[in-house]
Design an enzyme around this catalytic site. Sequence first.
Site, short mmCIF file in Angstrom:
data_model
loop_
_atom_site.label_atom_id
_atom_site.label_comp_id
_atom_site.label_asym_id
_atom_site.label_seq_id
_atom_site.Cartn_x
_atom_site.Cartn_y
_atom_site.Cartn_z
N SER A 222 0.92 -1.29 0.11
CA SER A 222 -0.18 0.08 -0.08
C SER A 222 0.82 0.98 0.01
O SER A 222 0.25 2.44 0.16
CB SER A 222 -0.89 0.10 1.19
OG SER A 222 -0.19 0.04 2.51
N THR B 196 -9.17 2.85 -3.34
CA THR B 196 -8.42 3.89 -2.68
C THR B 196 -8.74 5.33 -3.67
O THR B 196 -8.81 5.35 -4.75
CB THR B 196 -6.91 3.83 -2.84
OG1 THR B 196 -6.13 5.13 -2.49
CG2 THR B 196 -6.52 3.34 -4.16
N GLU C 222 -6.45 7.26 -4.46
CA GLU C 222 -5.07 7.30 -5.43
C GLU C 222 -5.65 6.79 -6.90
O GLU C 222 -5.13 7.30 -7.88
CB GLU C 222 -3.97 6.26 -5.11
CG GLU C 222 -3.17 6.92 -3.99
CD GLU C 222 -2.14 7.95 -4.41
OE1 GLU C 222 -1.58 7.58 -5.58
OE2 GLU C 222 -2.24 8.88 -3.73
N TYR D 257 1.24 1.65 -7.86
CA TYR D 257 0.04 1.20 -7.05
C TYR D 257 -1.34 1.68 -7.41
O TYR D 257 -2.36 0.88 -7.27
CB TYR D 257 0.46 1.93 -5.53
CG TYR D 257 -0.57 2.11 -4.56
CD1 TYR D 257 -0.89 1.04 -3.83
CD2 TYR D 257 -1.49 3.16 -4.23
CE1 TYR D 257 -1.99 0.81 -2.80
CE2 TYR D 257 -2.65 2.83 -3.43
CZ TYR D 257 -2.67 1.99 -2.58
OH TYR D 257 -3.71 1.90 -1.83
#
Length: 324
Positions: free
Chosen positions: A85, A126, A128, A149
């Site tokens: 992560s 996420t 992200e 990621y």
Amino acid sequence: MRKILILGASGQLGSELIDKYLVDPNNIVYGMVRRSATGNFNNIQHNFKNDRFNLVRGDITDPTSLNNLLKEVQPDLIINTAAQSHVHVSFEQPILTSKVTGLGVLYLLESIRQFSPQSRLVQLSTSELWGNSKAPQNEKTQFAPESPYGVAKLFAHEMCKLYRKSYNLNISCAICGNMEGPRRGREFVTQKIVESAIKIHLGKQDNLKLGNITTKRDWSSVHEIADGIIKLGNSDYREEFVFGSGRTNTIEEFARLAFNVFNLDYQEYIQIDDEFKRPSEVYELKADSRKARKLLNWRPTKTLKEIVQEMVDAALDREFVNDK
Ligand code: G4F
């Protein structure tokens, strides 16, 4: 009894979920952890004597362990928090990150499809995923990840949606902003700042080297994010939900708050070091979680100052325990 399987059990969020689920005497909790030479059970060992907690060995990149586990346990609910992560590490180890954070979720989905199709899955997605799409971001915001990621998480997210649609599986994804608390790993910026402020205050460290401190993050309390995920797991929704505070602050502001606890001026101690900068950056995350607030009645209340204070208090305790 309801059987709940947490993948990524020893991590910040996984261990928090285990604590919360064990409060209900009707839950049996299975926490899956990877074998490691040193073992890292700090966040979960207080539950080892609880009869309703089962520590199980397994690895999300190992279909055999997943298949055996799902065949045997037949969980009612699976929450997948397992991932590599760390965003910066994902640039250094993009292949490993893709295997664990992306492909691992496909192994899990296949295992559910073949051996436990009645299980409900909540996948940890996420913020992200949004990359530099304009803030505030919600369930409809375009995904444009900026790191290996983020790309791996996007693969996982889309696979979850595809498996839900294709095989009628009971899956929801929780798109979560940054979550912080005492168990946050020290390689993430918040814990690094908190621990450094303490060491500087105690005269054990001279300065704090950071990368980009102008980026903005939506920091929530991990306790409140866990509450949201539990509400989602308990619901019948087979959809995506965003969880975040709705605030956004720079890294510099977090440092100011943490150093303020000790009446220190952060500007005297922070040094910018390119080593901690990323090849590609996400500049502003601010979660619009109106859907979760409305449909799941999720109500986060912690201020950023309270989150910082909780982390400082816990890190101070650790510092003095380590000193003994
Ligand atoms: O604390 P960070 O490493 O967290 P980041 O990259 O936002 O990712 C975290 O939140 C995501 C959700 O939005 C999760 F999916 C992910 O798993 C993880 O939990 O970095 C925050 C910001 C970045 O902009 C980074 O460039 O802080 C900046 N930063 C500046 N100096 C630093 C440092 N980050 C770290 N880790 N270390 C530094 O020295």
